[in-house]
Enzyme design. Structure first.
Site, PDB file in Angstrom:
ATOM      1  CG  ASP A  51      40.587  37.669  33.297  1.00  0.00           C
ATOM      2  OD1 ASP A  51      41.624  38.197  33.586  1.00  0.00           O
ATOM      3  OD2 ASP A  51      39.448  38.285  33.108  1.00  0.00           O
ATOM      4  CB  THR A  52      37.582  37.049  38.105  1.00  0.00           C
ATOM      5  OG1 THR A  52      38.152  35.948  38.872  1.00  0.00           O
ATOM      6  CG2 THR A  52      36.441  37.470  38.969  1.00  0.00           C
TER       7      THR A  52
END
Length: 205
Positions: free
Chosen positions: A75-76
């Protein structure tokens, strides 16, 4: 003669073509599974805690359905002024985010998690990106390329948005969405081999 199919060693819990491309650089044959997850932040949750929670949750959700394979998830998020800049919902929001990033530095956080052997381990990558000054016309033109729509922070460092990046400190692959140094550490810890047969494609037909 078509190349023989390679036995998958990993399940990638992502619909992102960028993450699949990056994982392919490690030469790990893999299958895909897209997690269905509520991405809302919790009250008083920090950006770092948020991306770690999301990556771990994605890996855990897919793992029971990952045909017995270790499951990799990531996840970014983009952080500026302690505020998360997510994926812009429309042109107005996307252009506003780009102008907010203009002429300043921001932080990109990417968490990567691996569910294997009954446990979930993770790593967190932190990078700093500085944009040059952008004009309103540039921000509009970039939005109109269609690239920013599904990107955290409204830009892609590996695409047209690269022309805005004056300086990057940290992990280029982490800014793209899958930090390869941290990913390789997790894979090695779980006994998942990469760079098999000299083949970098990684995808299983």
């Amino acid at each position: 003669m078509p190349a023989p199919c390679r036995v998958p060693l990993l399940c990638l819990a992502s619909a992102s073509p960028r993450r699949r491309e990056l994982l392919g650089q490690l030469g790990v044959p893999h299958v895909l599974a897209v997690p269905n997850i509520d991405e809302a932040m919790l009250a008083a949750e920090s950006a770092a805690d948020y991306v770690v929670r999301m990556a771990r949750a994605k890996a855990r959700i897919v793992h029971p359905h990952g045909i017995g394979l270790p499951v990799l998830a990531a996840d970014t998020t983009v952080l500026i002024d302690e505020l998360i800049c997510g994926k812009p919902a429309n042109a107005e929001e996307g252009i506003a985010v780009l102008l907010k990033l203009s002429g300043r530095s921001h932080e990109v956080l990417t968490a990567v998690a691996l569910a294997a052997a009954g446990e979930v381990n993770h790593r967190l990558s932190r990078s700093e990106v500085r944009f040059r000054h952008l004009s309103l016309a540039e921000a509009i033109a970039y939005w109109n390329t269609g690239e920013p729509y599904d990107k955290a922070g409204g830009y892609a460092v590996q695409g047209h948005g690269a022309v805005f990046v004056e300086h990057l400190s940290g992990s280029y692959s982490g800014v793209m969405g899958l930090p390869l140094f941290e990913t390789a550490e997790l894979l090695a810890g779980a006994g998942v081999t990469y760079w098999l047969d000299g083949n970098r494609s990684g995808a299983v037909p």
